[in-house]
Design a protein around this motif. Structure first.
Motif, PDB file in Angstrom:
ATOM      1  N   TYR A 163      21.518  26.513  44.417  1.00 51.88           N
ATOM      2  CA  TYR A 163      20.860  27.648  46.159  1.00 51.88           C
ATOM      3  C   TYR A 163      19.724  28.183  45.693  1.00 51.88           C
ATOM      4  CZ  TYR A 163      24.725  25.363  48.499  1.00 51.88           C
ATOM      5  OH  TYR A 163      25.193  24.372  48.505  1.00 51.88           O
ATOM      6  N   GLY A 164      19.547  29.020  44.992  1.00 50.07           N
ATOM      7  CA  GLY A 164      18.285  29.692  43.874  1.00 50.07           C
ATOM      8  C   GLY A 164      18.499  31.285  45.004  1.00 50.07           C
ATOM      9  N   ASP A 165      17.152  31.502  45.395  1.00 45.27           N
ATOM     10  CA  ASP A 165      16.655  32.398  46.355  1.00 45.27           C
ATOM     11  C   ASP A 165      17.324  33.133  47.392  1.00 45.27           C
ATOM     12  OD1 ASP A 165      15.680  33.687  44.430  1.00 45.27           O
ATOM     13  OD2 ASP A 165      14.055  33.734  44.648  1.00 45.27           O
ATOM     14  N   ARG A 166      17.918  31.804  47.575  1.00 45.55           N
ATOM     15  CA  ARG A 166      18.504  31.452  49.292  1.00 45.55           C
ATOM     16  C   ARG A 166      19.582  31.782  49.551  1.00 45.55           C
ATOM     17  NH1 ARG A 166      19.554  25.475  50.818  1.00 45.55           N
ATOM     18  NH2 ARG A 166      20.651  26.472  52.307  1.00 45.55           N
ATOM     19  N   LEU A 167      20.389  31.736  48.089  1.00 45.44           N
ATOM     20  CA  LEU A 167      22.215  32.654  47.716  1.00 45.44           C
ATOM     21  C   LEU A 167      21.793  34.251  47.998  1.00 45.44           C
ATOM     22  CD1 LEU A 167      24.911  32.846  47.354  1.00 45.44           C
ATOM     23  CD2 LEU A 167      24.111  33.146  45.078  1.00 45.44           C
ATOM     24  N   ARG A 168      22.509  34.528  49.403  1.00 42.66           N
ATOM     25  CA  ARG A 168      22.147  36.815  49.708  1.00 42.66           C
ATOM     26  C   ARG A 168      23.269  37.227  49.887  1.00 42.66           C
ATOM     27  NH1 ARG A 168      18.263  36.058  49.545  1.00 42.66           N
ATOM     28  NH2 ARG A 168      17.291  35.236  50.923  1.00 42.66           N
ATOM     29  N   VAL A 169      24.390  36.014  50.040  1.00 41.96           N
ATOM     30  CA  VAL A 169      25.478  37.017  49.668  1.00 41.96           C
ATOM     31  C   VAL A 169      26.784  36.471  48.719  1.00 41.96           C
ATOM     32  CG1 VAL A 169      27.554  38.460  50.894  1.00 41.96           C
ATOM     33  CG2 VAL A 169      25.562  37.994  52.231  1.00 41.96           C
ATOM     34  N   LEU A 170      27.154  37.050  48.275  1.00 40.00           N
ATOM     35  CA  LEU A 170      28.444  36.470  47.016  1.00 40.00           C
ATOM     36  C   LEU A 170      29.618  37.697  47.074  1.00 40.00           C
ATOM     37  CD1 LEU A 170      30.085  35.198  44.792  1.00 40.00           C
ATOM     38  CD2 LEU A 170      28.867  37.162  43.463  1.00 40.00           C
ATOM     39  N   VAL A 171      30.933  37.451  47.734  1.00 39.06           N
ATOM     40  CA  VAL A 171      32.097  38.377  48.829  1.00 39.06           C
ATOM     41  C   VAL A 171      32.729  38.171  47.563  1.00 39.06           C
ATOM     42  CG1 VAL A 171      33.826  37.661  49.601  1.00 39.06           C
ATOM     43  CG2 VAL A 171      31.931  37.667  50.971  1.00 39.06           C
ATOM     44  N   MET A 172      33.233  39.450  46.883  1.00 45.70           N
ATOM     45  CA  MET A 172      34.451  38.978  45.612  1.00 45.70           C
ATOM     46  C   MET A 172      35.254  40.297  46.290  1.00 45.70           C
ATOM     47  SD  MET A 172      33.400  37.654  43.062  1.00 45.70           S
ATOM     48  CE  MET A 172      34.335  38.306  42.275  1.00 45.70           C
ATOM     49  N   ASN A 173      36.741  39.547  46.450  1.00 44.52           N
ATOM     50  CA  ASN A 173      37.860  40.154  46.899  1.00 44.52           C
ATOM     51  C   ASN A 173      38.920  40.909  46.171  1.00 44.52           C
ATOM     52  OD1 ASN A 173      40.735  39.468  48.458  1.00 44.52           O
ATOM     53  ND2 ASN A 173      40.441  41.335  48.821  1.00 44.52           N
ATOM     54  N   TYR A 174      39.076  41.713  45.311  1.00 45.04           N
ATOM     55  CA  TYR A 174      40.060  42.069  44.258  1.00 45.04           C
ATOM     56  C   TYR A 174      40.966  43.085  44.621  1.00 45.04           C
ATOM     57  CZ  TYR A 174      35.587  44.242  42.895  1.00 45.04           C
ATOM     58  OH  TYR A 174      34.669  44.807  42.955  1.00 45.04           O
ATOM     59  N   PRO A 175      42.446  43.464  44.632  1.00 44.45           N
ATOM     60  CA  PRO A 175      43.160  42.204  43.741  1.00 44.45           C
ATOM     61  C   PRO A 175      42.735  41.389  45.745  1.00 44.45           C
ATOM     62  CG  PRO A 175      44.069  44.424  43.646  1.00 44.45           C
ATOM     63  CD  PRO A 175      43.061  44.620  44.356  1.00 44.45           C
ATOM     64  N   THR A 176      43.046  40.136  44.960  1.00 54.15           N
ATOM     65  CA  THR A 176      42.511  39.567  46.138  1.00 54.15           C
ATOM     66  C   THR A 176      43.634  38.244  47.039  1.00 54.15           C
ATOM     67  OG1 THR A 176      41.040  38.130  44.224  1.00 54.15           O
ATOM     68  CG2 THR A 176      41.918  36.285  45.967  1.00 54.15           C
ATOM     69  N   ASN A 177      43.611  38.847  48.766  1.00 55.63           N
ATOM     70  CA  ASN A 177      44.488  37.848  49.192  1.00 55.63           C
ATOM     71  C   ASN A 177      43.765  37.044  49.251  1.00 55.63           C
ATOM     72  OD1 ASN A 177      45.368  37.071  52.076  1.00 55.63           O
ATOM     73  ND2 ASN A 177      44.679  39.047  53.554  1.00 55.63           N
ATOM     74  N   PRO A 178      44.610  35.467  49.106  1.00 54.53           N
ATOM     75  CA  PRO A 178      45.949  35.081  49.521  1.00 54.53           C
ATOM     76  C   PRO A 178      46.367  35.441  47.760  1.00 54.53           C
ATOM     77  CG  PRO A 178      45.353  33.007  49.286  1.00 54.53           C
ATOM     78  CD  PRO A 178      43.702  34.070  49.314  1.00 54.53           C
ATOM     79  N   THR A 179      45.951  35.597  46.757  1.00 56.04           N
ATOM     80  CA  THR A 179      46.809  35.055  45.843  1.00 56.04           C
ATOM     81  C   THR A 179      46.879  36.030  44.425  1.00 56.04           C
ATOM     82  OG1 THR A 179      44.614  35.269  44.165  1.00 56.04           O
ATOM     83  CG2 THR A 179      45.299  33.091  44.917  1.00 56.04           C
ATOM     84  N   GLY A 180      46.627  37.428  44.713  1.00 58.31           N
ATOM     85  CA  GLY A 180      46.899  38.242  44.099  1.00 58.31           C
ATOM     86  C   GLY A 180      46.302  38.999  42.853  1.00 58.31           C
ATOM     87  N   VAL A 181      45.480  38.106  42.786  1.00 56.08           N
ATOM     88  CA  VAL A 181      44.688  37.837  41.087  1.00 56.08           C
ATOM     89  C   VAL A 181      44.164  38.471  41.199  1.00 56.08           C
ATOM     90  CG1 VAL A 181      43.092  36.817  39.941  1.00 56.08           C
ATOM     91  CG2 VAL A 181      44.517  35.604  40.821  1.00 56.08           C
ATOM     92  N   MET A 182      43.498  39.429  40.157  1.00 51.75           N
ATOM     93  CA  MET A 182      43.245  40.775  39.747  1.00 51.75           C
ATOM     94  C   MET A 182      42.096  40.433  38.654  1.00 51.75           C
ATOM     95  SD  MET A 182      41.603  43.133  41.046  1.00 51.75           S
ATOM     96  CE  MET A 182      40.561  45.250  39.857  1.00 51.75           C
ATOM     97  N   TYR A 183      40.542  41.008  38.114  1.00 45.88           N
ATOM     98  CA  TYR A 183      40.166  40.543  37.412  1.00 45.88           C
ATOM     99  C   TYR A 183      39.819  42.462  36.508  1.00 45.88           C
ATOM    100  CZ  TYR A 183      37.550  36.740  40.035  1.00 45.88           C
ATOM    101  OH  TYR A 183      37.496  35.680  41.516  1.00 45.88           O
ATOM    102  N   SER A 184      39.409  41.901  35.345  1.00 48.10           N
ATOM    103  CA  SER A 184      39.010  42.696  34.248  1.00 48.10           C
ATOM    104  C   SER A 184      37.726  43.304  34.107  1.00 48.10           C
ATOM    105  CB  SER A 184      39.674  42.648  32.868  1.00 48.10           C
ATOM    106  OG  SER A 184      38.567  41.735  32.686  1.00 48.10           O
ATOM    107  N   GLN A 185      37.269  44.573  34.089  1.00 43.27           N
ATOM    108  CA  GLN A 185      36.154  44.611  33.909  1.00 43.27           C
ATOM    109  C   GLN A 185      35.405  43.891  33.898  1.00 43.27           C
ATOM    110  OE1 GLN A 185      35.665  47.728  36.196  1.00 43.27           O
ATOM    111  NE2 GLN A 185      32.867  46.867  35.664  1.00 43.27           N
TER     112      GLN A 185
END
Length: 393
Positions: A163-185
């Motif tokens: 998608y190149g420059d059309r990618l305008r927003v990346l959503v990142m939710n953490y800790p994540t709803n619904p999985t409860g997953v968390m990312y490391s730094q």
């Protein structure tokens, strides 16, 4: 007679109503229902926070507050982000919103044009999809079910390449709803490198930041400050869902543009509720820790019990949700499963497919309810699974 619904905004007519809310209403027909459906803490708001709201009313804080929030709350929020997570924002870079829900809508309205792309790792809470669709954006769901429900740099790079420059927003939710997953730094740093210096905003929804059980809270804001719009609030950490106070933070130039949309959506938030949120951010660290300890106890119990019953369970690292796969030998249609469970056992859980790609055959259990209720729900679930597994055989 003219059917005026045929002449409404196409984005509105195309968006479906919330399956989660519809199901929650369906469950209410059973007076003895045990609900694992709604992500709302069962605790009461701490007394010192309630007192701050009452004082605001007594002090006649009954007029319009500043549109972006009271100076006291914005200063307290900035101090909280710095103190707890090392996230540096000036008070002027913070907007007080009607919960994270309004903040998400404000972000999507402010930055998306028709034809832009909003990408998000799934399964994920579906609100982001609806808001982006209303703006005429293309929604790209990145199925993470094959990578332990985490977005990988390789998967994100594929989206960037396509998608190149059309990618305008990346959503990142953490800790994540619904999985409860968390990312490391380190994992967040690697994802940030993929979109660094691209015309892409990263919406970091960190509303569950105080509910990390096994590690310190990590944030993509530390990796990519200038491209991040950060969301947080008081709903989950201080049991203040009804107060409707969220915060949205971004570099000043971005905040100034977001404020234009915010002021037309809500004008401002109720002043006494902002007084309460200010108290939470200034003096509520111990409250959040106490609630987290209770949630952790519930998590451990529910994880063990569901595992024994035969569910494949992703042990959550944060938030208050457990993500579990329907046991073998049962119908794997998650939507049918939850309605049958409600009708036969009077237990309400959410179907995984309601959280977009990667959710089929999975279920979301909210353990934001009392431990005694959880124990009763587990008894009913165990009986339901045993009876239906036998019927299937």
């Amino acid at each position: 007679m003219v059917d005026l619904t045929q002449h409404m905004h196409k984005g509105v007519t195309d968006v479906k109503s919330s399956a989660i809310l519809n199901f929650s209403r369906y469950c209410s027909q059973y007076p003895d229902i045990v609900k694992f459906t709604v992500g709302e803490p069962d605790f009461n708001t701490p007394d010192h926070i309630k007192t701050a709201a009452i004082k605001g009313i007594v002090d006649n804080h009954s007029h319009y507050a500043p549109s972006n929030g009271t100076p006291g709350l914005r200063e307290a929020a900035a101090a909280f982000l710095e103190r707890r997570y090392g996230q540096h924002y000036e008070p002027s870079e913070i907007i007080v919103t009607n919960g994270a829900t309004e903040a998400i809508y404000t972000v999507m309205s402010a930055i998306l044009n028709p034809g832009d792309v909003m990408a998000m790792p799934t399964p994920l809470f579906p609100l982001y999809i609806a808001d982006a669709s209303l703006e005429g954006a293309e929604v790209v769901q990145i199925d993470t079910s094959a990578t332990d429900f985490k977005l990988t740099p390789a998967a994100l790079q594929k989206v960037v390449d396509e998608y190149g420059d059309r990618l305008r927003v990346l959503v990142m939710n953490y800790p994540t709803n619904p999985t409860g997953v968390m990312y490391s730094q380190e994992e967040l740093d690697a994802l940030a490198d993929v979109v660094r210096d691209r015309p892409t905003f990263v919406l970091c929804d960190e509303i569950y930041s105080e509910l990390n059980y096994d590690q310190a809270h990590a944030s993509m804001e530390k990796s990519l400050h200038d491209q991040v719009i950060l969301l947080n609030g008081v709903s989950k950490s201080w049991a203040m869902t009804g107060y409707r106070i969220g915060i949205m933070a971004a570099p000043q130039a971005i905040t100034d543009q977001l404020a234009k949309v915010h002021q037309f959506i809500t004008t401002t938030e109720p002043w006494p509720m902002q007084d309460a949120a200010e108290e939470a951010f200034r003096n509520g660290d111990a409250d959040a820790r106490e609630m987290k300890a209770a949630f952790k106890e519930r998590r451990d119990y529910l994880y063990q019990q569901l595992t024994e019953i035969g569910f494949k369970v992703i042990k959550p690292q944060g938030a208050f949700y457990i993500w579990a796969q329907i046991p073998a030998g049962l119908d794997q249609d998650d939507a049918k499963f939850v309605y049958a469970l409600a009708d036969q056992a009077h237990v309400g859980v959410c179907a995984g497919s309601w959280f977009a790609k990667g959710g089929h055959s999975w279920l979301r259990f909210s353990y934001a309810t009392a431990l005694d209720e959880i124990k009763e729900g587990v008894k009913r679930i165990r009986k339901f699974v045993e009876e239906n597994r036998n019927d299937a055989n």
